[in-house]
Design a protein around this motif. Structure first.
Motif, PDB file in Angstrom:
ATOM      1  N   PHE A  19      22.686  -0.524   8.559  1.00  0.00           N
ATOM      2  CA  PHE A  19      24.019  -0.588   9.149  1.00  0.00           C
ATOM      3  C   PHE A  19      24.327  -2.014   9.594  1.00  0.00           C
ATOM      4  CE2 PHE A  19      21.139   1.193  12.343  1.00  0.00           C
ATOM      5  CZ  PHE A  19      21.341   0.402  13.460  1.00  0.00           C
ATOM      6  N   SER A  22      26.603  -1.511  15.514  1.00  0.00           N
ATOM      7  CA  SER A  22      26.659  -0.182  16.130  1.00  0.00           C
ATOM      8  C   SER A  22      27.469  -0.256  17.421  1.00  0.00           C
ATOM      9  CB  SER A  22      25.257   0.335  16.411  1.00  0.00           C
ATOM     10  OG  SER A  22      24.605  -0.473  17.361  1.00  0.00           O
ATOM     11  N   ALA A  38      26.484   4.204  14.157  1.00  0.00           N
ATOM     12  CA  ALA A  38      26.170   3.175  13.160  1.00  0.00           C
ATOM     13  C   ALA A  38      27.392   2.911  12.295  1.00  0.00           C
ATOM     14  CB  ALA A  38      24.994   3.626  12.298  1.00  0.00           C
ATOM     15  N   TYR A  78      22.742   6.733  15.506  1.00  0.00           N
ATOM     16  CA  TYR A  78      21.377   6.218  15.453  1.00  0.00           C
ATOM     17  C   TYR A  78      20.804   6.159  16.857  1.00  0.00           C
ATOM     18  CZ  TYR A  78      17.619   2.791  14.927  1.00  0.00           C
ATOM     19  OH  TYR A  78      16.416   2.141  14.959  1.00  0.00           O
TER      20      TYR A  78
END
Length: 187
Positions: A19, A22, A38, A78
């Motif tokens: 990713f 975030s 993410a 995440y």
């Protein structure tokens, strides 16, 4: 392998780690959680979205893709806390906005043994699959224990006697199943 848990998955845990940035996720009280949403670049997102819908189809319908055009990935969360580095995938039905979750984690032997044992001992069946270091696990609906303890245990309407009885019954069912499994192993 004998239990059919090893399945070729279109997306791995390692790929989800790509990713771009975030955003922290806060609870309903404005407190930070351990989860972050993410965010991926467009090409990566399109690739992941297609694969994550396929994984959901494997989890829920043994790979039947006839309904996949009705589904989309709403978001990928995440959590950097813990050693499994889980991703929580939110799948949404485009027609009625209902959503469901599943998890993608790093796999290891102790996690798989724990899930298999829970599958045997729990009255509910668990669905999970592995592939090359990636564990895909369905979401079990319910209330997290720490949330229950903090917000519900001491409420006036919580029947602590009934709660204790249900806990004892659950433990007894698990113990009886464990004895049955041990009996089968020794045969």
């Amino acid at each position: 392998m004998r239990q059919g848990r090893e399945v070729r998955l279109p997306v791995s845990h390692r790929e989800l780690l790509n990713f771009t940035w975030s955003v922290p996720i806060k609870d309903e009280y404005g407190n930070s959680t351990y989860w972050e949403q993410a965010i991926y670049d467009k090409r990566e997102w399109d690739y992941l979205r297609e694969g994550l819908v396929k994984i959901y189809a494997v989890l829920k319908t043994e790979g039947d893709m006839t309904f996949a055009d009705q589904l989309d990935v709403a978001r990928i969360d995440y959590c950097s806390f813990g050693n499994s580095l889980p991703f929580r995938i939110r799948i949404v039905n485009k027609f009625n906005a209902n959503f469901d979750h599943y998890y993608i984690k790093i796999t290891d032997a102790s996690r798989i043994y724990g899930l298999e044992l829970e599958h045997f001992l729990s009255p509910n069946r668990l669905t999970f699959y592995t592939d090359r270091g990636t564990l895909v696990e369905e979401h079990i609906p319910g209330l997290a224990g720490d949330v229950f303890l903090e917000h519900y245990l001491n409420k006036e309407e919580t029947n602590k006697t009934r709660l204790a009885k249900e806990f004892v019954k659950f433990n007894e069912r698990c113990f009886v199943r464990l004895l049955g499994i041990c009996g089968l192993i020794t045969l």
